[in-house]
Design an enzyme around this catalytic site. Structure first.
Site, PDB file in Angstrom:
ATOM      1  N   HIS A  55      -7.983 -21.011   9.324  1.00 53.04           N
ATOM      2  CA  HIS A  55      -9.389 -21.268   9.007  1.00 53.04           C
ATOM      3  C   HIS A  55     -10.061 -20.052   8.381  1.00 53.04           C
ATOM      4  O   HIS A  55     -10.702 -20.150   7.336  1.00 53.04           O
ATOM      5  CB  HIS A  55     -10.169 -21.704  10.247  1.00 53.04           C
ATOM      6  CG  HIS A  55     -11.642 -21.728   9.979  1.00 53.04           C
ATOM      7  ND1 HIS A  55     -12.241 -22.754   9.282  1.00 53.04           N
ATOM      8  CD2 HIS A  55     -12.606 -20.809  10.209  1.00 53.04           C
ATOM      9  CE1 HIS A  55     -13.526 -22.471   9.122  1.00 53.04           C
ATOM     10  NE2 HIS A  55     -13.771 -21.295   9.677  1.00 53.04           N
ATOM     11  N   ASP A 114      -8.889  -6.500   0.018  1.00 51.85           N
ATOM     12  CA  ASP A 114      -8.038  -6.904   1.133  1.00 51.85           C
ATOM     13  C   ASP A 114      -8.713  -6.451   2.412  1.00 51.85           C
ATOM     14  O   ASP A 114      -9.514  -5.503   2.399  1.00 51.85           O
ATOM     15  CB  ASP A 114      -6.661  -6.231   1.073  1.00 51.85           C
ATOM     16  CG  ASP A 114      -6.726  -4.791   1.553  1.00 51.85           C
ATOM     17  OD1 ASP A 114      -7.248  -3.939   0.809  1.00 51.85           O
ATOM     18  OD2 ASP A 114      -6.308  -4.521   2.700  1.00 51.85           O
ATOM     19  N   CYS A 142      -9.874 -27.429  10.359  1.00 47.76           N
ATOM     20  CA  CYS A 142     -11.120 -28.205  10.416  1.00 47.76           C
ATOM     21  C   CYS A 142     -10.872 -29.691  10.154  1.00 47.76           C
ATOM     22  O   CYS A 142     -11.616 -30.529  10.644  1.00 47.76           O
ATOM     23  CB  CYS A 142     -12.140 -27.639   9.428  1.00 47.76           C
ATOM     24  SG  CYS A 142     -12.787 -26.035   9.976  1.00 47.76           S
ATOM     25  N   CYS A 196     -10.221 -26.909   5.553  1.00 45.24           N
ATOM     26  CA  CYS A 196      -8.908 -26.361   5.917  1.00 45.24           C
ATOM     27  C   CYS A 196      -8.188 -27.286   6.898  1.00 45.24           C
ATOM     28  O   CYS A 196      -8.781 -28.191   7.482  1.00 45.24           O
ATOM     29  CB  CYS A 196      -9.046 -24.958   6.512  1.00 45.24           C
ATOM     30  SG  CYS A 196      -9.537 -24.916   8.245  1.00 45.24           S
ATOM     31  N   CYS A 253     -15.979 -26.978   5.856  1.00 47.69           N
ATOM     32  CA  CYS A 253     -14.660 -26.423   5.525  1.00 47.69           C
ATOM     33  C   CYS A 253     -13.618 -27.531   5.457  1.00 47.69           C
ATOM     34  O   CYS A 253     -13.636 -28.470   6.247  1.00 47.69           O
ATOM     35  CB  CYS A 253     -14.270 -25.392   6.578  1.00 47.69           C
ATOM     36  SG  CYS A 253     -12.635 -24.677   6.325  1.00 47.69           S
ATOM     37  N   ASP A 283       0.843  -1.194   0.000  1.00 54.72           N
ATOM     38  CA  ASP A 283       0.000   0.000   0.000  1.00 54.72           C
ATOM     39  C   ASP A 283       0.878   1.243   0.000  1.00 54.72           C
ATOM     40  O   ASP A 283       2.104   1.159   0.043  1.00 54.72           O
ATOM     41  CB  ASP A 283      -0.978  -0.031   1.175  1.00 54.72           C
ATOM     42  CG  ASP A 283      -0.265   0.077   2.498  1.00 54.72           C
ATOM     43  OD1 ASP A 283       0.970   0.220   2.519  1.00 54.72           O
ATOM     44  OD2 ASP A 283      -0.946  -0.005   3.535  1.00 54.72           O
TER      45      ASP A 283
END
Lengths: 381, 381
Positions: free
Chosen positions: B345, B276, B319, B316, B314, B95
């Site tokens: 997650h 973002d 999980c 991930c 999920c 940025d």
């Protein structure tokens, strides 16, 4: 019948060092072994994948005192035991809780029955007995359980150490009586192995007396406790040197709470099969990294522009991927990734030392290599 | 000649949504994309392996203000640029530093030349100009650089917003003039693409005026800034809805600092290609987990014995491997592993939403699926 089987695969002809295989219900552990500490069912900052994958840890230590208080052993039992709770498929050893309880400011009272203490979390009063700490560890489903012991500070009088040592023996017998009744009641269910702990402060006669009394228990393994409580290093080594030969040769010997990287070979030379210590992980979080050339204090300005890895000789994830400059930046910036990367490195350093020692014992080169594998104790120059 | 190439691969016939490919010097980014935030060259608690492997993140955001102060852009330049410094092989966007500087209490003075501010670390005074922030980001070697903008709080008067918007336009021209001189000087060296930022607070006429002035720059991409500064959500959406159609259709459009999971489809429907937000990682650390059934506040007592994963839907790492009960324990015990697992997650949840939206745009089902993929905004019931 113990679910634990220990096999000595090689012995050093000169020193007391030996290489073994510890067969547990959750896999085989190559000894001598260093056990990373996961106090609250987590090695701080590391996932199961880091531990079982990258580090190839075969056995972890967790703390009975902490897990008894939070989340509680009944919660862990209901969730299928500690292995499932923390998703750790390999071996687990839990301590007796004694060391933590006797470190508390709010310790209330020690009797022959047990120890009354207050939780450091909320002040609630609890009683640990030799029987209750066995039950707690059975609820965890630990592969190795430790018997409740009294852990004294250093120094203490011979008289105080003697009384305390007798209490530890008494508690060990009570723990084994209870444990064997529990085994009998759960015939078809696998149950962890119980180790008693040799105490006796820094008095050789008391250590000998305690060891011979505990040998009568015919335990599947033995520990030496009451070390790393403030005594000079030479004394800890001396106690281990005189105690280990008194323990059954075909049983694993666990020296609790040691040590610095350069001390590991010393304990192994005296016959230690298992060790644990918070140093590699705690020092990591404080920015002190162990390397083959000594300790590296990452916050030093000299590392600001340093593109080299922490240790050129190390093959850990951190050294393969990150520079000292980046690690210093993370540390200075307070980024938690620093702790993860530094812990990965320091544990790799410890585990690599143990793997090299084991290889040397097997190849018959342990006495020669003892000096070579011993890491530099000072700071990186 | 910009090193960035944007390809629209599918457009929704009903909404403004589009799927694209952003070709950067560090790989291709599939859009619409959510960019995790690595403020200090680290997504808190995650390794490069987590980000590039498990999460398959294609582009990360880092903060110019923070990295300028520590470790400094010259340190990063000497170490081979930001990619090498943080060991991130894929695309990086930095940025402009404007947002952070204008959030400082110790902001000193804004002139047409730039902004004078004091470091939040040590109080040192620094000047950011349109030219200096380009130079800093060139030292980083970012794939996408952002032009310095003035980011106002909400609400402000039309007059203040108008003056500020004109300053942002002026700065953008100064940044591009400087950037193009730098490109000319480094002909054979790859150099990142510079995006200007549309400002104008919540005033439609100012947003329109700013957008049309910036389009004259013929930039390789455009951003909409000045959102998520305290305004109602409807207003942010309205500003994006009126601004994006004014920007070149064949250039990527980046909506800065948004949003909640349920808002992502709304921005995509209005033509956003890049977004973002610190929400997924910050909320993770605070124990708030996003799921397909709403938000889950892990500290609640109801999860103490809960063996289920955070989100059954999920896939991930967290999980797949850990229960709500274990995560609650880690959170309550203050274990840093919680932050790592929760961030993994929440970021997976965000990235999965974006992947599903992209698929729907490509398959032509975006308007239908808009409602379906929209996650529940409330708490898990």
């Amino acid at each position: 019948m113990s679910p634990l089987r220990f096999e000595v695969v090689a012995e050093c002809p000169v020193t007391g060092a030996r290489a073994g295989l510890l067969h547990t219900p959750h896999g085989v552990v190559e000894t001598p072994v260093f056990m990373p500490v996961g106090t609250q069912a987590s090695v701080k900052g590391l996932t199961q994948r880091d531990l079982a994958g990258e580090l190839d840890v075969r056995i972890l230590l967790a703390n009975t005192y902490h897990l008894f208080l939070r989340p509680g052993h009944e919660v862990i039992r209901r969730l299928g035991g500690l292995h499932r709770f923390m998703n750790w498929p390999r071996a687990l050893l839990t301590d007796s809780g004694g060391y933590q309880v006797f470190s508390l400011d709010s310790l209330r009272r020690v009797t022959d029955d047990g120890v009354l203490f207050r939780s450091h979390l909320n002040g609630d009063e609890h009683l640990f007995t030799p029987e209750s700490t066995v039950d707690i560890q059975l609820a965890f489903g630990s592969d190795i359980l430790m018997a409740l012991d009294e852990c004294l500070p250093y120094p203490v009088s011979h008289d105080a150490a003697r009384q305390s040592m007798h209490r530890t023996i008494h508690w060990a017998h009570a723990a084994f009586d209870h444990y064997r009744r529990q085994i009998a009641r759960s015939a078809d269910q696998p149950i962890g192995a119980l180790f008693p702990i040799v105490q006796g402060s820094m008095f050789p006669d008391l250590r000998r007396q305690c060891a011979s009394a505990l040998v009568e228990l015919d335990a599947p393994g033995y520990a030496v406790g009451g070390l790393s409580v403030g005594e000079p290093r030479a004394l800890s080594l001396e106690m281990v040197e005189l105690t280990l030969p008194l323990l059954p040769r075909r049983r694993p010997r666990y020296v609790m709470g040691v040590g610095m990287p350069e001390e590991l070979p010393e304990y192994v030379a005296r016959g230690a099969d298992m060790m644990d210590c918070v140093l590699p992980s705690r020092n990591a979080r404080n920015g002190c990294l162990f390397t083959s050339r000594g300790r590296l204090v990452i916050k030093q300005a000299r590392y600001r522009d340093d593109p080299a890895p922490v240790d050129e000789a190390c093959s850990c994830y951190t050294c393969r991927n990150y520079s000292r400059a980046y690690l210093r930046h993370l540390f200075q910036a307070g980024e938690m990734l620093f702790s993860t990367l530094a812990t990965l490195h320091n544990l790799t350093h410890y585990l690599d030392i143990m793997r090299r020692l084991r290889q040397a014992i097997i190849f018959g080169s342990f006495p020669d290599s003892l000096r070579l594998v011993r890491p530099a104790p000072g700071e990186v120059d």
